[in-house]
Motif scaffolding. Structure first.
Motif, short mmCIF file in Angstrom:
data_model
loop_
_atom_site.label_atom_id
_atom_site.label_comp_id
_atom_site.label_asym_id
_atom_site.label_seq_id
_atom_site.Cartn_x
_atom_site.Cartn_y
_atom_site.Cartn_z
N ASN A 168 7.17 33.10 -25.72
CA ASN A 168 7.53 33.92 -26.87
C ASN A 168 7.83 33.01 -28.07
O ASN A 168 8.75 32.19 -28.03
CB ASN A 168 8.76 34.77 -26.52
N THR A 169 7.05 33.15 -29.13
CA THR A 169 7.25 32.27 -30.29
C THR A 169 8.60 32.49 -30.96
O THR A 169 9.11 31.59 -31.63
CB THR A 169 6.14 32.50 -31.34
N GLN A 170 9.20 33.66 -30.77
CA GLN A 170 10.49 33.93 -31.39
C GLN A 170 11.59 33.02 -30.83
O GLN A 170 12.49 32.59 -31.57
CB GLN A 170 10.88 35.40 -31.22
N THR A 171 11.55 32.74 -29.53
CA THR A 171 12.56 31.85 -28.97
C THR A 171 12.34 30.42 -29.46
O THR A 171 13.30 29.67 -29.64
CB THR A 171 12.55 31.88 -27.44
N ASP A 172 11.12 30.06 -29.69
CA ASP A 172 10.82 28.74 -30.25
C ASP A 172 11.34 28.66 -31.69
O ASP A 172 11.93 27.65 -32.10
CB ASP A 172 9.32 28.48 -30.21
N LEU A 173 11.14 29.73 -32.45
CA LEU A 173 11.60 29.75 -33.83
C LEU A 173 13.12 29.66 -33.92
O LEU A 173 13.66 29.00 -34.81
CB LEU A 173 11.10 31.02 -34.52
#
Length: 234
Positions: A168-173
């Motif tokens: 999930n790119t949101q957790t990376d962000l």
């Protein structure tokens, strides 16, 4: 913790790393973020007399590990008089710190009550994630290892959600925003502490329980009667 002279090149390297390894533009995080960065230690009302502590910690940093129990003890002692926010700063020379920080963000999204138990579990079993222990593991293997480790603090039914959270790119962000926030405050080592917006001198050293009492007690005493202040919510 490392000396300032050696930390500055590391910080510059890390900033260039995140600049080059961007998430695709369609999912890029604009700054400032929608919510204030960090994990709130205890949910309670904040008023004008509340002492605000910001702690910048790395889950794979031995000094962060050693500083945490004293800070936690002090915050628990003062209760609602102190408001603690923990910001994650994965240091670039701790190879697995960024993945550990992502795991904390994933778990926080799934169950906020499990965030600090996971942080403390990282501290307790920190040696498993030192550079030497994972030097022969691939990046994918490290991610899988940490994802499975993190599931210890959430329900078994959420295991797949923890594992898929790394896609999930949101957790990376969220992890990137924490790093950028630390940089914006001039923080480049852990642990670092701010009290009421000001950095503590030599805060990269471990402050014991008595040290925290010596810092906080005079601030509370100087406030006088808190009933004279207006109440607000952070």
């Amino acid at each position: 913790m490392t000396t300032s002279s050696s930390l500055l090149p590391a910080l510059l390297w890390a900033l260039s790393f995140f600049a080059v390894h961007r998430v695709p533009t369609g999912s890029a995080q604009s700054l400032p973020p929608a919510r204030y960065d960090g994990f709130l230690y205890a949910e309670h009302r904040v008023d004008a007399g509340t002492i605000v502590i910001e702690a910048f910690l790395d889950p794979v940093c031995p000094d962060s590990r050693d500083a945490w129990p004293f800070l936690k003890e002090a915050v628990d002692y003062y209760g609602p008089r102190v408001w603690l926010v923990v910001h994650l700063l994965p240091l670039p020379y701790h190879d697995n710190a960024y993945v550990a920080s992502r795991a904390l963000n994933i778990v926080n999204l799934l169950n906020t009550s499990a965030t600090f138990p996971l942080l403390e579990l990282f501290f307790k079993e920190q040696v498993k994630f030192y550079n030497a222990q994972t030097v022969n593991m691939s990046k994918a293997a490290v991610v899988s290892y940490i994802a499975n480790f993190a599931t210890q603090v959430v329900a078994d039914s959420l295991k797949s959600a923890v594992v898929s959270g790394f896609e999930n790119t949101q957790t990376d962000l969220k992890a990137r925003v924490s790093f950028k926030y630390s940089a914006s405050r001039g923080v480049f080592g852990t642990p670092t502490f701010f009290v009421n917006g000001f950095s503590l001198p030599d805060s990269d050293s471990t402050i014991d329980y008595s040290g925290w009492r010596n810092i906080i007690d005079p601030l509370i005493a100087a406030q006088g009667d808190p009933r004279e202040e207006n109440v607000y919510f952070f």
